[in-house]
Design a protein around this motif. Sequence first.
Motif, short mmCIF file in Angstrom:
data_model
loop_
_atom_site.label_atom_id
_atom_site.label_comp_id
_atom_site.label_asym_id
_atom_site.label_seq_id
_atom_site.Cartn_x
_atom_site.Cartn_y
_atom_site.Cartn_z
N PRO A 86 -2.21 -2.00 3.05
CA PRO A 86 -3.02 -1.45 4.25
C PRO A 86 -3.71 -2.48 4.73
O PRO A 86 -3.57 -3.98 4.78
N GLU A 124 -8.42 5.88 -0.06
CA GLU A 124 -9.04 5.79 1.10
C GLU A 124 -9.80 5.48 2.02
O GLU A 124 -10.37 5.35 2.86
N THR A 160 -12.83 2.21 2.17
CA THR A 160 -13.22 0.94 2.37
C THR A 160 -13.40 -0.08 2.28
O THR A 160 -14.17 0.33 1.57
N ARG A 167 -7.71 -1.65 -2.82
CA ARG A 167 -6.99 -0.41 -2.97
C ARG A 167 -5.99 0.34 -3.35
O ARG A 167 -5.61 1.51 -2.44
N ILE A 212 -2.77 4.56 -2.42
CA ILE A 212 -4.07 3.60 -1.36
C ILE A 212 -4.67 4.96 -1.46
O ILE A 212 -5.65 5.73 -1.49
N SER A 265 -11.06 -3.46 4.71
CA SER A 265 -9.42 -2.91 4.99
C SER A 265 -10.01 -1.14 4.62
O SER A 265 -10.55 -1.09 3.73
N PRO A 266 -9.45 -0.47 5.67
CA PRO A 266 -8.67 -1.01 6.73
C PRO A 266 -9.58 -0.67 7.29
O PRO A 266 -10.44 -1.04 7.87
N VAL A 273 -7.36 -5.53 0.37
CA VAL A 273 -6.09 -5.09 0.01
C VAL A 273 -6.05 -4.72 -0.90
O VAL A 273 -6.03 -3.61 -1.39
#
Length: 424
Positions: free
Chosen positions: A214, A331, A333, A305, A329, A238-239, A302
């Motif tokens: 990410p 989805e 945040t 996730r 990953i 992130s993202p 990061v």
Amino acid sequence: MNILILGSGGREHAIAWKLNQSPKLSKLFIAPGNAGTAKIGKNIPIGVNDFESVKKSVLSESIDMLIVGPEDPLVNGIHDFFLNDPELKNIAVIGPQKAAATLEGSKEFAKEFLFRHNIPTAAYQSFTSDNLIEGYAFLETLKPPYVLKADGLAAGKGVLILNDLQEAKDELKTMLIDAKFGSASATVVIEEFLAGIELSVFVLTDGQGYKVLPTAKDYKRIGEGDTGLNTGGMGAISPVPFVNEEFLEKVHKRIIKPTIEGLNKDQLPYKGFIFIGLIKVGDDPFVIEYNVRLGDPETEVVIPRIKNDLVELFTAVAAGKLNSIELEIDERTATTVMLVSGGYPQAYNKGIEIKGIDQVDEESIVFHAGTQLKEQKILTNGGRVMAITSFGKNFREGLNKSYQNIDKIHFDNMYYRKDLGFDL
Ligand code: AMP
Ligand code: GLY
């Protein structure tokens, strides 16, 4: 599998936290670690650059894999140290060998690599004390602001951005002649200034195969509204909300792929993380810097996730079989807010008791950074003390959860930024 992580920050606690969820993990060691890692593994009180002591621990604790958190031991060649030692050569090491770690250890080396492989980056020239006068002349050809970078590692302080030509010339002289950053500024890279928004992408590679992790954005300045001195990082998201598929595709095609191909063409073996600092100029990505490790506090958003088993991922990297793995990953945040000692990034006190961590609810994860366990008490032990990570539908929801839990934590002179995401 027995694993040793080198380092003591929030990044290393986040890696430890994730490894600890794997059924494939037997024993976890962290050197030197912090109060957070002490709860999930065994801390070993040795320095990250003390390779002989690392070797002793690896042998006495039957370690199968070494994960290197910070750049220093990589740039100093810890991976090569393992490969060249008959007793260590079969231990898996996550982190590149010295030759490739020079991508972070020398800005000039990184710029030459970028140009050789046609990867977009700012125009530059490099100078030493032998051609200071040419350095002045090059500055005169540029428009302000002027970007001056110490070639070597300078603990994140080696970049100066100056608006005034005379000041830029004076600083160039101070760096080259008066060794402002010690031997790190014996060579100085002068770059064209790029105006845009910064973000980072992280890649995990076994040298051939790679996975794009990410994106993240960190907040480097101490003060709200991105003002004041630079820090290691005051929080991260992130993202990155302003990054869309189309831009990511450009990053992949123009930057990530040629980087991996370039490592192969230049015969730079690489097993580990590549952290690519980018600047988005209009709709186009440019490389600001390579780091040969994960970022801190970017790791704290990061790693949570990543849904895969991290021991499996690292085992695949070591075996050169990363391509056989499908990355999953989350989805949502992830956001993190760094709590720091009052005074940081300048002088601050250590040894202050931290209270209320046990009050934090399950909406947030507390990643320790500069903390220390002493007689059952958790004490501050650094400028950046802990990172509070939360998930949300968007960054606002994540940040709100972190801020609510931060209200329950206290230590004297605790400071954090309340405006993260203000620019998004
Ligand atoms: P670095 O250590 O290379 O990441 O540089 C530190 C910071 O300086 C970056 O995070 C950017 O904010 C800024 N910077 C570095 N190079 C440039 C450039 N060429 N143009 C604009 N800003 C830059
Ligand atoms: N947060 C920036 C770094 O780890 O270098």
